[in-house]
Design an enzyme around this catalytic site. Structure first.
Site, PDB file in Angstrom:
ATOM      1  N   HIS A  49      91.698  85.466  16.454  1.00 26.05           N
ATOM      2  CA  HIS A  49      91.741  84.235  17.237  1.00 26.05           C
ATOM      3  C   HIS A  49      90.354  83.602  17.264  1.00 26.05           C
ATOM      4  CE1 HIS A  49      90.682  87.348  20.291  1.00 26.05           C
ATOM      5  NE2 HIS A  49      89.753  86.455  20.555  1.00 26.05           N
TER       6      HIS A  49
HETATM    7  C1  T46 Z   1      87.666  88.259  22.141  1.00 23.86           C
HETATM    8  C2  T46 Z   1      87.661  89.624  21.553  1.00 23.86           C
HETATM    9  C3  T46 Z   1      86.306  90.071  21.118  1.00 23.86           C
HETATM   10  C4  T46 Z   1      93.261  89.916  30.120  1.00 23.86           C
HETATM   11  O1  T46 Z   1      94.207  90.010  30.920  1.00 23.86           O
HETATM   12  N1  T46 Z   1      92.036  89.516  30.560  1.00 23.86           N
HETATM   13  C5  T46 Z   1      90.959  89.399  29.722  1.00 23.86           C
HETATM   14  O2  T46 Z   1      89.866  89.021  30.179  1.00 23.86           O
HETATM   15  C6  T46 Z   1      91.131  89.702  28.319  1.00 23.86           C
HETATM   16  C7  T46 Z   1      89.963  89.576  27.356  1.00 23.86           C
HETATM   17  C8  T46 Z   1      92.365  90.108  27.904  1.00 23.86           C
HETATM   18  N2  T46 Z   1      93.408  90.226  28.789  1.00 23.86           N
HETATM   19  C9  T46 Z   1      94.714  90.704  28.297  1.00 23.86           C
HETATM   20  C10 T46 Z   1      95.441  89.770  27.349  1.00 23.86           C
HETATM   21  C11 T46 Z   1      96.208  90.706  26.457  1.00 23.86           C
HETATM   22  O3  T46 Z   1      97.438  91.000  27.058  1.00 23.86           O
HETATM   23  O4  T46 Z   1      94.487  91.903  27.562  1.00 23.86           O
HETATM   24  C12 T46 Z   1      95.362  91.977  26.452  1.00 23.86           C
HETATM   25  C13 T46 Z   1      94.577  92.176  25.159  1.00 23.86           C
HETATM   26  O5  T46 Z   1      93.837  90.973  24.866  1.00 23.86           O
HETATM   27  P1  T46 Z   1      93.659  90.424  23.375  1.00 23.86           P
HETATM   28  O6  T46 Z   1      94.866  90.708  22.596  1.00 23.86           O
HETATM   29  O7  T46 Z   1      93.217  88.993  23.469  1.00 23.86           O
HETATM   30  O8  T46 Z   1      92.458  91.349  22.863  1.00 23.86           O
HETATM   31  P2  T46 Z   1      91.583  91.215  21.526  1.00 23.86           P
HETATM   32  O9  T46 Z   1      90.915  92.513  21.352  1.00 23.86           O
HETATM   33  O10 T46 Z   1      92.372  90.689  20.409  1.00 23.86           O
HETATM   34  O11 T46 Z   1      90.477  90.088  21.891  1.00 23.86           O
HETATM   35  C14 T46 Z   1      89.537  90.295  22.924  1.00 23.86           C
HETATM   36  C15 T46 Z   1      89.411  89.037  23.775  1.00 23.86           C
HETATM   37  O12 T46 Z   1      90.705  88.607  24.227  1.00 23.86           O
HETATM   38  C16 T46 Z   1      88.754  87.893  23.078  1.00 23.86           C
HETATM   39  O13 T46 Z   1      88.279  86.972  24.042  1.00 23.86           O
HETATM   40  O14 T46 Z   1      86.883  87.417  21.736  1.00 23.86           O
HETATM   41  O15 T46 Z   1      88.253  90.611  22.396  1.00 23.86           O
END
Ligand code: T46
Length: 137
Positions: A49
């Site tokens: 993303h």
């Molecule tokens: C990024 C990279 C480096 C939350 O509820 N609160 C939060 O602050 C975050 C970051 C995530 N979440 C929830 C949303 C999803 O259900 O945690 C779950 C996993 O998040 P995501 O799939 O977005 O995780 P990554 O590892 O793909 O990305 C994360 C960050 O979302 C993003 O900002 O830059 O780490």
């Protein structure tokens, strides 16, 4: 590319190491949120993303992982293998995280509260977004 490596100073002595990160010093934005990624399943690739507004500093405080960034024009890969190494991301940049070691803990300091509307989770939408907003310039 709006991605820059930062080297943090470590306050080491015979007891070990300590790194301090302060807003407006090592971190050039107001910190609204901190989150960390750990216990990552072997072989998994995360991210896929870009963010529209969010600024971040990423630090791998334990173990190692790799970061892939793509601004639509160029790509870069960064090995995160030291708690002294930070990566500042200030632009609309596609990111992926991979090659996590079992002990990897990736800490992210962020300029905004969590907001799903700030995410662009489709690569073609990302390319169109930066084109429409002239982020190529
Ligand atoms: C990024 C990279 C480096 C939350 O509820 N609160 C939060 O602050 C975050 C970051 C995530 N979440 C929830 C949303 C999803 O259900 O945690 C779950 C996993 O998040 P995501 O799939 O977005 O995780 P990554 O590892 O793909 O990305 C994360 C960050 O979302 C993003 O900002 O830059 O780490």
């Amino acid at each position: 590319m709006k991605v820059r490596c930062i080297t943090f100073s470590s306050h080491g002595d015979d007891r070990g190491q300590l790194i301090a990160l302060e807003q407006e010093k090592e971190i050039p934005f107001d910190i609204k949120r901190i989150y960390y990624i750990y216990g990552t399943t072997s072989g998994v690739r995360r991210g896929f993303h870009a963010h529209k507004e969010l600024k971040q500093v990423l630090v791998c405080v334990s173990g190692s992982c790799k970061l892939h960034f793509d601004d639509g024009k160029e790509t870069t890969e960064i090995l995160m293998d030291s708690p002294c190494k930070g990566v500042l991301v200030t632009g609309v940049v596609w990111r992926e995280m991979y090659d996590f070691t079992k002990d990897a803990v990736l800490v992210v300091l962020a300029s905004e509260f969590y907001n799903e509307e700030d995410y662009i989770r489709d690569y073609d939408t990302f390319l169109n977004y930066i084109k429409e907003n002239n982020f190529y310039d």
